[in-house]
Design a protein around this motif. Structure first.
Motif, PDB file in Angstrom:
ATOM      1  N   ASN A 187       0.797  -1.219   0.000  1.00 19.99           N
ATOM      2  CA  ASN A 187       0.000   0.000   0.000  1.00 19.99           C
ATOM      3  C   ASN A 187       0.836   1.279   0.000  1.00 19.99           C
ATOM      4  N   LEU A 188       2.139   1.160   0.063  1.00 19.53           N
ATOM      5  CA  LEU A 188       3.010   2.327   0.180  1.00 19.53           C
ATOM      6  C   LEU A 188       2.816   3.306  -0.983  1.00 19.53           C
ATOM      7  N   SER A 189       2.676   2.804  -2.186  1.00 20.13           N
ATOM      8  CA  SER A 189       2.542   3.694  -3.345  1.00 20.13           C
ATOM      9  C   SER A 189       1.167   4.357  -3.415  1.00 20.13           C
ATOM     10  N   ARG A 190       0.237   3.885  -2.644  1.00 20.37           N
ATOM     11  CA  ARG A 190      -1.113   4.437  -2.674  1.00 20.37           C
ATOM     12  C   ARG A 190      -1.280   5.661  -1.776  1.00 20.37           C
ATOM     13  N   TYR A 191      -0.309   5.903  -0.908  1.00 19.15           N
ATOM     14  CA  TYR A 191      -0.404   7.070  -0.034  1.00 19.15           C
ATOM     15  C   TYR A 191      -0.158   8.333  -0.860  1.00 19.15           C
ATOM     16  N   THR A 192      -0.897   9.368  -0.543  1.00 22.14           N
ATOM     17  CA  THR A 192      -0.838  10.575  -1.364  1.00 22.14           C
ATOM     18  C   THR A 192       0.215  11.574  -0.910  1.00 22.14           C
ATOM     19  N   SER A 193       0.451  11.666   0.372  1.00 21.75           N
ATOM     20  CA  SER A 193       1.399  12.674   0.848  1.00 21.75           C
ATOM     21  C   SER A 193       2.738  12.044   1.220  1.00 21.75           C
ATOM     22  N   ASP A 194       3.755  12.870   1.176  1.00 18.84           N
ATOM     23  CA  ASP A 194       5.084  12.410   1.571  1.00 18.84           C
ATOM     24  C   ASP A 194       5.115  12.023   3.039  1.00 18.84           C
ATOM     25  N   ARG A 195       4.357  12.730   3.848  1.00 21.80           N
ATOM     26  CA  ARG A 195       4.310  12.425   5.283  1.00 21.80           C
ATOM     27  C   ARG A 195       3.760  11.025   5.520  1.00 21.80           C
ATOM     28  N   GLU A 196       2.669  10.673   4.845  1.00 23.89           N
ATOM     29  CA  GLU A 196       2.083   9.335   5.002  1.00 23.89           C
ATOM     30  C   GLU A 196       3.056   8.259   4.537  1.00 23.89           C
ATOM     31  N   ARG A 197       3.721   8.505   3.391  1.00 19.78           N
ATOM     32  CA  ARG A 197       4.692   7.532   2.884  1.00 19.78           C
ATOM     33  C   ARG A 197       5.882   7.413   3.832  1.00 19.78           C
ATOM     34  N   GLY A 198       6.303   8.530   4.414  1.00 26.15           N
ATOM     35  CA  GLY A 198       7.416   8.505   5.363  1.00 26.15           C
ATOM     36  C   GLY A 198       7.081   7.711   6.612  1.00 26.15           C
ATOM     37  N   ILE A 199       5.881   7.933   7.124  1.00 22.53           N
ATOM     38  CA  ILE A 199       5.450   7.183   8.311  1.00 22.53           C
ATOM     39  C   ILE A 199       5.379   5.691   7.991  1.00 22.53           C
ATOM     40  N   ALA A 200       4.831   5.372   6.813  1.00 24.79           N
ATOM     41  CA  ALA A 200       4.728   3.963   6.415  1.00 24.79           C
ATOM     42  C   ALA A 200       6.113   3.350   6.233  1.00 24.79           C
ATOM     43  N   ALA A 201       7.033   4.100   5.638  1.00 25.91           N
ATOM     44  CA  ALA A 201       8.390   3.582   5.437  1.00 25.91           C
ATOM     45  C   ALA A 201       9.080   3.322   6.771  1.00 25.91           C
ATOM     46  N   HIS A 202       8.895   4.221   7.732  1.00 24.96           N
ATOM     47  CA  HIS A 202       9.488   4.004   9.055  1.00 24.96           C
ATOM     48  C   HIS A 202       8.858   2.789   9.735  1.00 24.96           C
ATOM     49  N   ARG A 203       7.576   2.601   9.537  1.00 23.98           N
ATOM     50  CA  ARG A 203       6.907   1.432  10.127  1.00 23.98           C
ATOM     51  C   ARG A 203       7.417   0.139   9.484  1.00 23.98           C
ATOM     52  N   ILE A 204       7.677   0.175   8.172  1.00 21.09           N
ATOM     53  CA  ILE A 204       8.244  -1.001   7.487  1.00 21.09           C
ATOM     54  C   ILE A 204       9.607  -1.330   8.077  1.00 21.09           C
ATOM     55  N   LEU A 205      10.419  -0.300   8.299  1.00 14.95           N
ATOM     56  CA  LEU A 205      11.735  -0.533   8.914  1.00 14.95           C
ATOM     57  C   LEU A 205      11.593  -1.098  10.324  1.00 14.95           C
ATOM     58  N   GLN A 206      10.593  -0.636  11.055  1.00 19.88           N
ATOM     59  CA  GLN A 206      10.337  -1.173  12.398  1.00 19.88           C
ATOM     60  C   GLN A 206       9.965  -2.651  12.317  1.00 19.88           C
ATOM     61  N   TYR A 207       9.120  -3.003  11.350  1.00 16.22           N
ATOM     62  CA  TYR A 207       8.775  -4.412  11.166  1.00 16.22           C
ATOM     63  C   TYR A 207      10.021  -5.238  10.857  1.00 16.22           C
ATOM     64  N   ARG A 208      10.911  -4.709  10.040  1.00 19.27           N
ATOM     65  CA  ARG A 208      12.134  -5.444   9.712  1.00 19.27           C
ATOM     66  C   ARG A 208      12.984  -5.674  10.957  1.00 19.27           C
ATOM     67  N   ARG A 209      13.075  -4.659  11.819  1.00 12.67           N
ATOM     68  CA  ARG A 209      13.828  -4.834  13.073  1.00 12.67           C
ATOM     69  C   ARG A 209      13.168  -5.890  13.957  1.00 12.67           C
ATOM     70  N   GLU A 210      11.844  -5.857  14.027  1.00 14.09           N
ATOM     71  CA  GLU A 210      11.130  -6.837  14.843  1.00 14.09           C
ATOM     72  C   GLU A 210      11.316  -8.241  14.283  1.00 14.09           C
ATOM     73  N   ILE A 211      11.287  -8.385  12.965  1.00 14.02           N
ATOM     74  CA  ILE A 211      11.494  -9.692  12.345  1.00 14.02           C
ATOM     75  C   ILE A 211      12.898 -10.188  12.634  1.00 14.02           C
ATOM     76  N   SER A 212      13.882  -9.301  12.548  1.00 12.86           N
ATOM     77  CA  SER A 212      15.262  -9.688  12.861  1.00 12.86           C
ATOM     78  C   SER A 212      15.390 -10.153  14.306  1.00 12.86           C
ATOM     79  N   ALA A 213      14.709  -9.459  15.196  1.00 12.88           N
ATOM     80  CA  ALA A 213      14.756  -9.852  16.608  1.00 12.88           C
ATOM     81  C   ALA A 213      14.125 -11.230  16.810  1.00 12.88           C
ATOM     82  N   VAL A 214      13.050 -11.505  16.100  1.00 15.95           N
ATOM     83  CA  VAL A 214      12.396 -12.810  16.211  1.00 15.95           C
ATOM     84  C   VAL A 214      13.313 -13.900  15.660  1.00 15.95           C
TER      85      VAL A 214
END
Length: 159
Positions: A51-78
């Motif tokens: 859904n990242l490309s569907r966000y209209t504003s840079d702020r929404e995409r930035g928040i989503a990108a940071h959340r994706i990175l958070q998921y990657r850190r959580e997956i690495s921890a698991v």
């Protein structure tokens, strides 16, 4: 020139379907729980990436990108917990005090510092709030702890 054969081989025209390999059943309840956690995190991360490309504003995409990175850190921890369990037969202490990589240390330090600033700001608005005072004390202590952990890690690397 290549001349087509008069009669095609029926095996070549049939579409062969290969069965996917059978999934290995996880009998260990701890590994099963870890596997379910990994699957859930991957699904959440992939849905957000989709859904990242569907966000209209840079702020929404930035928040989503940071959340994706958070998921990657959580997956690495698991994954690290799973490897630890496979190697030692038990899970590591479930304390946030076990932070291994320098990246994780810096992430936790910035998270603690950001939360400490947030509660300082809230205490300026609501000076008598006991809950905010307790949370501020907690995050300041964690910030100091991770800051000290980074110093200790650098000292051990230099030795």
């Amino acid at each position: 020139m290549v001349t087509p054969s008069e009669k095609e081989d029926p095996v070549d025209t049939e579409m062969t379907t290969a069965e996917p390999p059978a999934a290995v059943e996880i009998t260990d309840p701890v590994l099963s729980k870890i596997h379910e956690e990994k699957v859930l995190l991957h699904k959440q991360k992939d849905a957000l990436r989709y859904n990242l490309s569907r966000y209209t504003s840079d702020r929404e995409r930035g928040i989503a990108a940071h959340r994706i990175l958070q998921y990657r850190r959580e997956i690495s921890a698991v994954w690290e917990r799973e490897q630890y369990y496979r190697q030692h037969g038990h899970l590591p202490d479930d304390g946030s005090s076990q932070i291994n990589s320098e990246h994780d240390l810096k992430y936790h330090r910035s998270k603690a510092n950001g939360n400490a600033r947030r509660y300082r700001s809230l205490l300026n608005k609501y000076p008598g709030n006991v809950k905010y005072q307790q949370l501020l004390a907690k995050w300041e202590a964690e910030w100091q702890q991770t800051k000290q952990s980074i110093k200790d890690q650098k000292n051990t690397e230099n030795e």
